[in-house]
Design an enzyme around this catalytic site. Structure first.
Site, PDB file in Angstrom:
ATOM      1  N   GLN A  66       2.703  13.849   8.096  1.00 51.92           N
ATOM      2  CA  GLN A  66       1.713  13.150   9.422  1.00 51.92           C
ATOM      3  C   GLN A  66       1.255  13.772  10.153  1.00 51.92           C
ATOM      4  O   GLN A  66      -0.204  13.443  10.954  1.00 51.92           O
ATOM      5  CB  GLN A  66       1.676  11.270   9.063  1.00 51.92           C
ATOM      6  CG  GLN A  66       2.049  10.450   8.469  1.00 51.92           C
ATOM      7  CD  GLN A  66       2.843   9.374   8.815  1.00 51.92           C
ATOM      8  OE1 GLN A  66       4.005   8.990   8.664  1.00 51.92           O
ATOM      9  NE2 GLN A  66       2.157   8.732   9.825  1.00 51.92           N
ATOM     10  N   GLU A 126       5.726  10.907  10.827  1.00 56.26           N
ATOM     11  CA  GLU A 126       4.691  11.131  11.439  1.00 56.26           C
ATOM     12  C   GLU A 126       6.078  12.406  12.754  1.00 56.26           C
ATOM     13  O   GLU A 126       5.997  13.438  13.525  1.00 56.26           O
ATOM     14  CB  GLU A 126       4.622  10.407  12.037  1.00 56.26           C
ATOM     15  CG  GLU A 126       3.871  10.847  13.883  1.00 56.26           C
ATOM     16  CD  GLU A 126       3.782   9.626  14.944  1.00 56.26           C
ATOM     17  OE1 GLU A 126       2.957   9.753  16.023  1.00 56.26           O
ATOM     18  OE2 GLU A 126       3.693   8.715  14.575  1.00 56.26           O
ATOM     19  N   ARG A 179       4.471   0.049  23.520  1.00 56.13           N
ATOM     20  CA  ARG A 179       3.065  -0.380  22.767  1.00 56.13           C
ATOM     21  C   ARG A 179       3.943  -2.032  22.290  1.00 56.13           C
ATOM     22  O   ARG A 179       3.490  -3.026  22.443  1.00 56.13           O
ATOM     23  CB  ARG A 179       3.152   0.297  21.553  1.00 56.13           C
ATOM     24  CG  ARG A 179       1.185  -0.519  20.812  1.00 56.13           C
ATOM     25  CD  ARG A 179       1.615   0.129  19.604  1.00 56.13           C
ATOM     26  NE  ARG A 179       0.538   1.226  20.179  1.00 56.13           N
ATOM     27  CZ  ARG A 179      -0.875   1.136  20.053  1.00 56.13           C
ATOM     28  NH1 ARG A 179      -1.405   0.073  19.773  1.00 56.13           N
ATOM     29  NH2 ARG A 179      -1.494   2.800  19.728  1.00 56.13           N
ATOM     30  N   ARG A 216       4.132   1.402  11.000  1.00 55.69           N
ATOM     31  CA  ARG A 216       2.830   1.229  10.799  1.00 55.69           C
ATOM     32  C   ARG A 216       3.240  -0.059  11.938  1.00 55.69           C
ATOM     33  O   ARG A 216       4.004  -1.264  12.197  1.00 55.69           O
ATOM     34  CB  ARG A 216       2.793   0.297   9.663  1.00 55.69           C
ATOM     35  CG  ARG A 216       1.462  -0.655   9.585  1.00 55.69           C
ATOM     36  CD  ARG A 216       1.295  -0.620   8.181  1.00 55.69           C
ATOM     37  NE  ARG A 216      -0.454  -0.651   7.474  1.00 55.69           N
ATOM     38  CZ  ARG A 216      -0.402  -0.806   6.693  1.00 55.69           C
ATOM     39  NH1 ARG A 216       0.363  -0.587   5.271  1.00 55.69           N
ATOM     40  NH2 ARG A 216      -1.993  -0.399   5.346  1.00 55.69           N
ATOM     41  N   PHE A 260       3.862   0.394  15.366  1.00 57.30           N
ATOM     42  CA  PHE A 260       4.209   1.468  16.595  1.00 57.30           C
ATOM     43  C   PHE A 260       4.594  -0.073  17.978  1.00 57.30           C
ATOM     44  O   PHE A 260       4.693   0.748  18.569  1.00 57.30           O
ATOM     45  CB  PHE A 260       3.229   2.592  16.896  1.00 57.30           C
ATOM     46  CG  PHE A 260       3.735   3.899  17.611  1.00 57.30           C
ATOM     47  CD1 PHE A 260       4.074   4.786  16.688  1.00 57.30           C
ATOM     48  CD2 PHE A 260       3.511   3.660  18.687  1.00 57.30           C
ATOM     49  CE1 PHE A 260       4.690   5.485  17.855  1.00 57.30           C
ATOM     50  CE2 PHE A 260       4.660   4.811  19.201  1.00 57.30           C
ATOM     51  CZ  PHE A 260       4.720   5.956  19.057  1.00 57.30           C
ATOM     52  N   THR A 270      -1.054   6.056  22.383  1.00 57.88           N
ATOM     53  CA  THR A 270      -1.285   5.215  24.163  1.00 57.88           C
ATOM     54  C   THR A 270      -0.814   6.829  24.718  1.00 57.88           C
ATOM     55  O   THR A 270      -1.108   6.754  25.970  1.00 57.88           O
ATOM     56  CB  THR A 270       0.280   4.782  24.533  1.00 57.88           C
ATOM     57  OG1 THR A 270       0.923   5.083  23.471  1.00 57.88           O
ATOM     58  CG2 THR A 270      -0.012   3.242  23.704  1.00 57.88           C
ATOM     59  N   ALA A 330      -2.051   5.834  14.876  1.00 61.90           N
ATOM     60  CA  ALA A 330      -2.248   5.023  15.831  1.00 61.90           C
ATOM     61  C   ALA A 330      -3.383   4.189  14.915  1.00 61.90           C
ATOM     62  O   ALA A 330      -4.047   4.402  15.614  1.00 61.90           O
ATOM     63  CB  ALA A 330      -2.652   6.008  17.159  1.00 61.90           C
ATOM     64  N   GLU A 351      -3.165  -0.284  10.696  1.00 59.45           N
ATOM     65  CA  GLU A 351      -2.326  -1.173  11.630  1.00 59.45           C
ATOM     66  C   GLU A 351      -2.907  -2.210  11.262  1.00 59.45           C
ATOM     67  O   GLU A 351      -1.942  -3.224  11.564  1.00 59.45           O
ATOM     68  CB  GLU A 351      -1.738  -0.483  12.286  1.00 59.45           C
ATOM     69  CG  GLU A 351      -0.847   0.843  12.713  1.00 59.45           C
ATOM     70  CD  GLU A 351      -0.282   1.177  13.732  1.00 59.45           C
ATOM     71  OE1 GLU A 351       0.176   1.520  14.138  1.00 59.45           O
ATOM     72  OE2 GLU A 351      -1.400   1.780  14.237  1.00 59.45           O
TER      73      GLU A 351
END
Length: 781
Positions: free
Chosen positions: A214, A249, A327, A359, A361, A459, A528, A730
């Site tokens: 990703q 990721e 998060r 998904r 996060f 973020t 994200a 998400e």
């Protein structure tokens, strides 16, 4: 006569523009098997295969490692250890240096990569790795976060605290107070295409890696650092990923780096594809959490103060645990206003694989904590949880400041919940369920309606940027490339629709090409929920640059003002005449007008001061709500999802068909996380649920019997995103909280809804049954 004169100059719409229900560009290939994934690619002559050797203990030092039998095994060409890494033996995020490619002296989890075998065939490499003889000085291992004290435990990264008002004082002064703890389970990504990398060496220091990732740019940088070369010598390419969900990721780095090192070492192409068992053992997962909470409230159910500690099993290294646990705090409010709040994170070190993005996060874990205190308040007061939810919603003009001091300016949760409450017939169904439960001794039903407010943006502010490359060829066809990766979510299709809309050409004229670091550099991860927002805007920017040049050219060539130039379906109006788009492009080329552009976009208005715990980290919020009805067997704990109704807003949808598919898929995946998917480590740190035989993702038969998904047709993003759309990757995942709370409602019925069941997740049939028995015991039944 030109070859374009047969073009229809009366078309009123293009095919596949923005807002049309266009199928996924590879849907037919997925069904027929024609879609080419990395393992389907033709292998060059002499391709080698790599396989990883994994540690057999959860924590210890390597006293002796004898790989001589591995090296002598049939077909083995090379064996790699940490000493064979030409550059830096590290794949951790920049500045951390806490995750080696291959363990050198110390191992921190059972399944940590220690060496790699390179052989003529994959089977030869798999067999050879078993011949390794490694002796360990085993040390005590911390496996379960319940054994750690969040206030004094070892952390993998700096914790975060969000504070607004004086929560301790507000809770102490509240008429009613409740304190509790909730355990929230983790989740394996279980992508259909496992981790894989295919490295092809080039001349000099060059290497090309086909990686199922990703984040191609991060893989590029990791490969460069490991080889001790510059990033310009490394090209990462990916046409499609067979599912990622966050699991590719950072986790793809290991496989790409090992394949690249082996390729440069041997001078031959190298492929690395682990078995599912090793994939699940050696790669990070969704963080499981222990949430300690205390809430103060009044007799009407208004929350006056809330205090949370979110402790997470992070594993042995930081990976993305910092931003994930951050998060979780950002979403400890979900849709609710806390007059005073304190939320702190505890990213705990454990001797397990380092957990990573998934998904949502951290957002789902944060929201589950918020919904638990709503449920606690409702049961304490004998009220319907939906009443308590609505009472504590953020206001539209006041009561609208989050724990991180961002003002909620786009709140539509009241309307979303109100419309779903009516369309799902919640009140009548609630009454019917109560009547059913009063007469049914064994089967109990439950219902819940839960909302979602999810912040959109990385973020880490610097990730909120994207690039794109658009070429217009002289026949009017368009080549599109951008930094986003296609994981089945329809990103390529959506961005192509944006470009087609700009030029007013049919989408078939837009060629979607593989993501590659050689075309668009320094890209952010496709994560994200920002893929369409960022890459769509970057592609739009590139297309508009070319449109502006064509407009200027047409105005000058035909002696009209730029205001008299208009792009129509398949053609361009220039004054009083209409010119087929390909003809105008050809004319521009002959006049030496540049027909290529690099687009760029960065998200505006966002900023974040982590030290202060304050800022504006999210560009906007996405909203939705789900109403779930379930039935449980109180003798076995087994349950069925009878009906789910969803109302979700995606702004002005770029593609409703794809968005609905994302909502359906996200909900089912979220349902799996909260009900059936259970990760179990034994006391030695061995993952026991490491294959489809022991790890249970939802089946087709697990879907709700009645499943209604509706997009809010009135929605429009308050911010100027691409065509005023909203992210959809998400946010729908958290809609599955309705199933958890419907199960809780059904369990609570055995005690007349007087006791909060406090269901931990995953709410497996065993946990449901134990909760039923606990409530029966508490009420003397």
């Amino acid at each position: 006569m030109t070859r374009h004169e047969a073009l229809d100059l009366t078309k009123t719409t293009i095919s596949g523009g923005v807002g049309t229900d266009r199928r996924h560009d590879s849907a037919h290939k997925h069904v027929t098997g024609e879609a080419v994934y990395i393992d389907d690619m033709a292998e060059p002559a002499g391709t080698l295969h790599a396989y990883l050797g994994l540690s057999a203990v959860a924590h210890g030092t390597i006293r002796k490692m004898d790989l001589s039998e591995v090296e002598k095994a049939p077909g083995v060409v090379a064996v790699l250890t940490a000493r064979d890494v030409p550059g830096e033996n590290d794949i951790s995020p920049p500045g951390l240096h806490d995750e080696p490619i291959l363990a050198d002296h110390e191992v921190h989890f059972l399944g940590q990569p220690v060496f790699a075998v390179i052989a003529e065939t994959r089977e030869a490499a798999r067999r050879a790795r078993r011949l390794a003889k490694i002796e360990y000085d085993e040390q005590p291992a911390l496996i379960d976060i319940a054994e750690a004290d969040p206030k004094n435990a070892r952390l993998v990264t700096k914790p975060l605290a969000l504070v607004r008002g004086d929560a301790e004082k507000a809770i102490a002064a509240a008429p009613r107070r409740i304190k509790g703890r909730m355990r929230v389970g983790g989740q394996d990504h279980f992508y259909l295409e496992g981790q894989i990398a295919f490295a092809v060496p080039g001349e000099d220091m060059d290497v090309t890696v086909h990686s199922s990732t990703q984040h191609p740019s991060e893989v590029q940088h990791m490969v460069a650092h490991a080889l001790g070369i510059s990033s310009h010598a490394v090209a990462i390419e990916v046409r499609r990923v067979g599912g990622g969900f966050g699991g590719k990721e950072t986790q793809a780095n290991l496989f790409a780096v090992v394949a690249a090192i082996a390729a440069k070492r041997t001078g031959r192409a190298v492929k690395l594809r682990p078995d599912r068992d090793d994939d699940m053992t050696a790669t990070g997962k969704r963080h499981d959490f222990l949430i300690d909470y205390e809430v103060g409230f009044d007799e009407d159910g208004t929350i006056l103060g809330a205090d949370f500690t979110y402790a997470a099993r992070c594993g042995f290294s930081a990976d993305l645990s910092g931003p994930v646990t951050d998060r979780a705090l950002f979403h400890c409010d979900n849709t609710y206003y806390y007059p005073a709040v304190r939320a702190v994170s505890a990213p705990l070190y454990t001797n397990t694989v380092s957990n990573t993005a998934f998904r949502g996060f951290g957002g789902p874990q944060g929201m589950v904590g918020a919904e638990r205190i709503i449920e606690e308040v409702a049961f304490a007061l004998g009220k319907d949880p939906l009443e308590i939810r609505k009472k504590n919603f953020y206001g539209e003009v006041d009561r609208n400041v989050t724990p991180y001091h961002q003002t909620v300016e786009d709140n539509v949760v009241h309307r979303v919940v109100s419309e779903l409450e009516e369309s799902a017939n919640y009140a009548a169904r609630r009454q019917a369920i109560n009547e059913f439960n009063a007469k049914s001794a064994i089967i109990k039903r439950g219902i819940a309606l839960t909302p979602v407010k999810f912040g959109i943006s990385f973020t880490a502010t610097h990730y909120n940027q994207a690039g794109a490359l658009v070429h217009v060829y002289t026949d009017g066809s368009v080549h599109l490339n951008h930094g986003g990766t296609e994981m089945g979510q329809g990103l390529y299709t959506k961005v192509a629709q944006v470009v087609a809309e700009e030029f007013q050409i049919d989408i078939d004229q837009v060629k979607i090409t593989a993501t590659t670091t050689g075309k668009v550099p320094n890209t952010s991860a496709t994560a994200a929920s920002s893929g369409s927002d960022l890459n769509g805007m970057a592609a739009q920017n590139a297309a508009r640059q070319i449109k502006d040049r064509l407009t200027d050219f047409a105005a000058e060539r035909h002696g009209v003002s730029k205001e008299q130039i208009a792009f129509l379906p398949g053609r361009v109006r220039v004054g009083n005449q209409e010119i087929p788009f390909p003809d105008l492009v050809r004319q521009a080329y002959m006049a030496r007008i540049q027909l290529s552009a690099a687009g760029f976009y960065k998200t505006p208005k966002i900023h974040w001061d982590r030290d202060k715990g304050q800022g504006h980290p999210f560009y906007y919020f996405a909203y939705g709500a789900a109403c779930a009805e379930v039935s449980i067997d109180t003798l076995t704990g087994e349950y069925m999802i009878e009906q789910v109704d969803i109302l979700h807003e995606t702004g002005k949808s770029l593609n409703r068909a794809i968005d609905i598919g994302q909502i359906e898929g996200g909900f089912i995946q979220g349902m799996g996380w909260l009900t059936t998917e259970e990760l179990v480590w034994d006391e030695k740190g061995r993952l026991r649920t490491h294959a489809p035989s022991t790890y249970k993702i939802p089946l087709a038969s697990d879907r709700p019997k009645v499943f209604n998904v509706t997009l809010a047709d009135w929605a429009e993003n308050a911010e100027p995103t691409v065509h005023r759309s909203k992210a959809v990757g998400e946010p729908p995942f958290m809609l599955a909280m309705s199933v958890l709370h419907a199960l809780s409602d059904a369990v609570a019925s055995v005690a007349n809804h007087k006791i909060c069941p406090r269901l931990d997740t995953p709410a497996t049939p065993e946990r449901v049954l134990m909760a039923v028995e606990r409530l029966k015991a508490d009420t003397g039944k």
